[in-house]
Motif scaffolding. Structure first.
Motif, PDB file in Angstrom:
ATOM      1  N   SER A  33       0.814  -1.214   0.000  1.00 29.86           N
ATOM      2  CA  SER A  33       0.000   0.000   0.000  1.00 29.86           C
ATOM      3  C   SER A  33       0.851   1.269   0.000  1.00 29.86           C
ATOM      4  N   LEU A  34       2.167   1.129   0.187  1.00 26.77           N
ATOM      5  CA  LEU A  34       3.056   2.290   0.231  1.00 26.77           C
ATOM      6  C   LEU A  34       3.816   2.434  -1.078  1.00 26.77           C
ATOM      7  N   ALA A  35       4.334   3.638  -1.313  1.00 23.77           N
ATOM      8  CA  ALA A  35       4.927   3.965  -2.616  1.00 23.77           C
ATOM      9  C   ALA A  35       6.000   2.981  -3.037  1.00 23.77           C
ATOM     10  N   LEU A  36       6.917   2.693  -2.162  1.00 22.69           N
ATOM     11  CA  LEU A  36       7.949   1.688  -2.432  1.00 22.69           C
ATOM     12  C   LEU A  36       7.915   0.611  -1.361  1.00 22.69           C
ATOM     13  N   GLY A  37       6.737   0.273  -0.935  1.00 23.50           N
ATOM     14  CA  GLY A  37       6.571  -0.791   0.034  1.00 23.50           C
ATOM     15  C   GLY A  37       7.091  -0.473   1.413  1.00 23.50           C
ATOM     16  N   GLY A  38       7.412   0.803   1.699  1.00 26.72           N
ATOM     17  CA  GLY A  38       7.971   1.204   2.986  1.00 26.72           C
ATOM     18  C   GLY A  38       9.426   1.584   2.898  1.00 26.72           C
ATOM     19  N   ALA A  39      10.088   1.255   1.800  1.00 25.99           N
ATOM     20  CA  ALA A  39      11.501   1.589   1.639  1.00 25.99           C
ATOM     21  C   ALA A  39      11.722   3.084   1.478  1.00 25.99           C
ATOM     22  N   GLU A  40      10.641   3.840   1.151  1.00 24.22           N
ATOM     23  CA  GLU A  40      10.802   5.276   0.938  1.00 24.22           C
ATOM     24  C   GLU A  40      11.301   6.002   2.179  1.00 24.22           C
ATOM     25  N   ASN A  41      11.014   5.469   3.361  1.00 27.72           N
ATOM     26  CA  ASN A  41      11.474   6.111   4.594  1.00 27.72           C
ATOM     27  C   ASN A  41      12.988   6.022   4.733  1.00 27.72           C
ATOM     28  N   LEU A  42      13.531   4.847   4.473  1.00 28.45           N
ATOM     29  CA  LEU A  42      14.984   4.666   4.535  1.00 28.45           C
ATOM     30  C   LEU A  42      15.672   5.495   3.453  1.00 28.45           C
ATOM     31  N   ILE A  43      15.106   5.490   2.238  1.00 23.65           N
ATOM     32  CA  ILE A  43      15.702   6.244   1.131  1.00 23.65           C
ATOM     33  C   ILE A  43      15.726   7.738   1.455  1.00 23.65           C
ATOM     34  N   ALA A  44      14.637   8.255   2.014  1.00 28.25           N
ATOM     35  CA  ALA A  44      14.575   9.670   2.346  1.00 28.25           C
ATOM     36  C   ALA A  44      15.618  10.034   3.407  1.00 28.25           C
ATOM     37  N   GLY A  45      15.812   9.159   4.388  1.00 27.47           N
ATOM     38  CA  GLY A  45      16.834   9.418   5.402  1.00 27.47           C
ATOM     39  C   GLY A  45      18.220   9.467   4.796  1.00 27.47           C
ATOM     40  N   TYR A  46      18.509   8.525   3.918  1.00 20.32           N
ATOM     41  CA  TYR A  46      19.809   8.500   3.230  1.00 20.32           C
ATOM     42  C   TYR A  46      20.014   9.774   2.432  1.00 20.32           C
ATOM     43  N   ALA A  47      18.993  10.163   1.643  1.00 27.07           N
ATOM     44  CA  ALA A  47      19.112  11.330   0.769  1.00 27.07           C
ATOM     45  C   ALA A  47      19.233  12.627   1.554  1.00 27.07           C
ATOM     46  N   SER A  48      18.764  12.659   2.807  1.00 27.06           N
ATOM     47  CA  SER A  48      18.914  13.863   3.628  1.00 27.06           C
ATOM     48  C   SER A  48      20.367  14.094   4.018  1.00 27.06           C
ATOM     49  N   VAL A  49      21.171  13.039   3.988  1.00 28.82           N
ATOM     50  CA  VAL A  49      22.597  13.123   4.315  1.00 28.82           C
ATOM     51  C   VAL A  49      23.448  13.150   3.054  1.00 28.82           C
ATOM     52  N   LEU A  50      23.084  12.332   2.097  1.00 28.35           N
ATOM     53  CA  LEU A  50      23.848  12.169   0.865  1.00 28.35           C
ATOM     54  C   LEU A  50      22.872  12.214  -0.310  1.00 28.35           C
ATOM     55  N   PRO A  51      22.557  13.400  -0.812  1.00 30.69           N
ATOM     56  CA  PRO A  51      21.557  13.526  -1.879  1.00 30.69           C
ATOM     57  C   PRO A  51      21.923  12.709  -3.112  1.00 30.69           C
ATOM     58  N   LEU A  52      20.901  12.145  -3.736  1.00 27.60           N
ATOM     59  CA  LEU A  52      21.103  11.361  -4.953  1.00 27.60           C
ATOM     60  C   LEU A  52      21.087  12.274  -6.172  1.00 27.60           C
ATOM     61  N   SER A  53      21.918  11.928  -7.163  1.00 32.66           N
ATOM     62  CA  SER A  53      21.849  12.617  -8.438  1.00 32.66           C
ATOM     63  C   SER A  53      20.582  12.176  -9.167  1.00 32.66           C
ATOM     64  N   ALA A  54      20.221  12.913 -10.214  1.00 35.51           N
ATOM     65  CA  ALA A  54      19.038  12.542 -10.986  1.00 35.51           C
ATOM     66  C   ALA A  54      19.174  11.138 -11.568  1.00 35.51           C
ATOM     67  N   LEU A  55      20.372  10.798 -12.053  1.00 36.47           N
ATOM     68  CA  LEU A  55      20.571   9.469 -12.627  1.00 36.47           C
ATOM     69  C   LEU A  55      20.489   8.391 -11.551  1.00 36.47           C
ATOM     70  N   GLU A  56      21.090   8.637 -10.389  1.00 38.13           N
ATOM     71  CA  GLU A  56      21.000   7.662  -9.301  1.00 38.13           C
ATOM     72  C   GLU A  56      19.546   7.414  -8.914  1.00 38.13           C
ATOM     73  N   ALA A  57      18.750   8.483  -8.835  1.00 38.16           N
ATOM     74  CA  ALA A  57      17.338   8.340  -8.488  1.00 38.16           C
ATOM     75  C   ALA A  57      16.589   7.525  -9.537  1.00 38.16           C
ATOM     76  N   ASN A  58      16.931   7.739 -10.803  1.00 34.38           N
ATOM     77  CA  ASN A  58      16.250   7.007 -11.872  1.00 34.38           C
ATOM     78  C   ASN A  58      16.625   5.529 -11.901  1.00 34.38           C
ATOM     79  N   LEU A  59      17.848   5.209 -11.477  1.00 33.85           N
ATOM     80  CA  LEU A  59      18.313   3.827 -11.506  1.00 33.85           C
ATOM     81  C   LEU A  59      17.918   3.036 -10.264  1.00 33.85           C
ATOM     82  N   LEU A  60      17.517   3.726  -9.205  1.00 30.11           N
ATOM     83  CA  LEU A  60      17.418   3.086  -7.895  1.00 30.11           C
ATOM     84  C   LEU A  60      16.426   1.928  -7.853  1.00 30.11           C
ATOM     85  N   VAL A  61      15.219   2.117  -8.361  1.00 30.53           N
ATOM     86  CA  VAL A  61      14.217   1.045  -8.270  1.00 30.53           C
ATOM     87  C   VAL A  61      14.670  -0.185  -9.043  1.00 30.53           C
ATOM     88  N   GLY A  62      15.204   0.013 -10.241  1.00 28.72           N
ATOM     89  CA  GLY A  62      15.699  -1.125 -11.013  1.00 28.72           C
ATOM     90  C   GLY A  62      16.838  -1.836 -10.321  1.00 28.72           C
TER      91      GLY A  62
END
Length: 325
Positions: free
Chosen positions: A229-258
């Protein structure tokens, strides 16, 4: 192992062997009540692995924002001991709750993501021995993993694995050279992530190597996909925490789900194969397989293109804390 402990460290205590796949891992209870972890290996490849592990832990001493075990120097002051037929090292044993046993609330996962980002920042400048040694879990091995497909049970899981690995080979891998590479932990799973009184801790650097920086994020996030029921099954919380410290580039963000789906698929393929090779250790080897199968089924229900990009964009939107749902 008690003889090695006495010979190289001048210590005595009770030694209890723990479950492990390749190296021998034992808990050491000293007579004064302290507990340590002794790792040994009689395999030639174990020397390079241990050289990497001890150098990584030593290089992380004094860092803030996360915890790792401390290396106990030998009596002669070295990070590890090496004999003709065996090598090993001694480290402190961290006390805490493994993430797989914890209540993984959005706030907890956000803090785990932040700690993982800080770990990657601390690993980035390190120059370590044996960083390019062969590692089964390295992304460079993934294109060949479909040779293990025959070990999978037939059905929806095998179909999702086949599709995800094909997507990785055709679309993800060719673009990995365009993103940042560095020393990575390469296995920040819920079994190797602890919640301690001093914050989030990471253990077991045995699969660490030179890889894409977001590989650690993809691995950690792959284990957190649990709720369809969640956008990435709940993984979005961990990803957001990581990105708050080490922002992802546009390409990294596009590759992440795959990359997450490919990692889940790699885990399924490798562990079904290894469980067949070592049936006595099958339960330990397959400890993360059910989680990976569920996570892959959730992510496979997403459209390959726009929906995945929208999910990642949602995860990386600026926030002061865990994403709301």
């Amino acid at each position: 192992m008690g003889e090695l402990l006495l010979r190289h460290y001048g210590l005595t205590g009770t030694v209890r062997v723990l479950s492990s796949e390749v190296e021998c891992t034992a808990e050491v209870a000293l007579w004064n009540g302290d507990r340590l972890i002794l790792k040994t290996s009689a395999q030639p490849e174990g020397r390079d692995s241990f050289r990497f592990q001890v150098a990584a832990l030593a290089g992380l001493e004094g860092t803030c924002g996360f915890a790792v075990p401390h290396i106990v120097r030998t009596g002669s002051g070295t990070l590890m001991f090496e004999e003709e037929d065996v090598c090993g090292y001694l480290q402190t044993r961290l006390s805490g709750v493994p993430l797989h046993q914890a209540n993984a609330t959005p706030d907890v996962l956000y803090r785990v993501g932040q700690a993982l980002g800080r770990l990657n920042l601390a690993l980035e400048p390190l120059t370590l021995p044996a960083v390019h040694r062969p590692v089964l879990w390295h992304v460079g091995c993934w294109p060949r993993l479909m040779e293990l497909e025959k070990h999978l049970p037939t059905g929806a899981v095998a179909d999702s694995v086949r599709l995800s690995m094909s997507n990785y080979v055709e679309l993800i891998e060719p673009q990995l050279r365009e993103i940042g590479w560095q020393v990575t932990h390469n296995d920040p799973s819920p079994f190797n992530t602890l919640l301690t009184d001093n914050g989030v801790a990471f253990i077991d650097f045995g699969d660490g190597c030179w890889g894409p920086r977001i590989q650690d994020l993809a691995i950690a996030a792959s284990h957190m996909v649990t709720d369809p029921s969640l956008a990435l099954g709940g993984a979005e919380n961990l990803i957001a925490g990581y990105a708050s410290v080490l922002p992802l580039s546009a390409l990294e963000a596009n590759l992440l789900v795959g990359l997450i789906k490919a990692r889940q698929s790699a885990l399924i393929l490798i562990n079904y194969w290894r469980a067949g090779l070592f049936p006595a250790e099958a339960a330990y080897i397959k400890k993360n397989v059910a989680r990976a199968e569920r996570g892959l089924s959730i992510l496979s229900a997403l459209d390959v293109g726009e929906a995945e990009m929208l999910c990642v964009a949602r995860c990386l939107s600026p926030r002061g804390g865990p994403p709301s749902v």
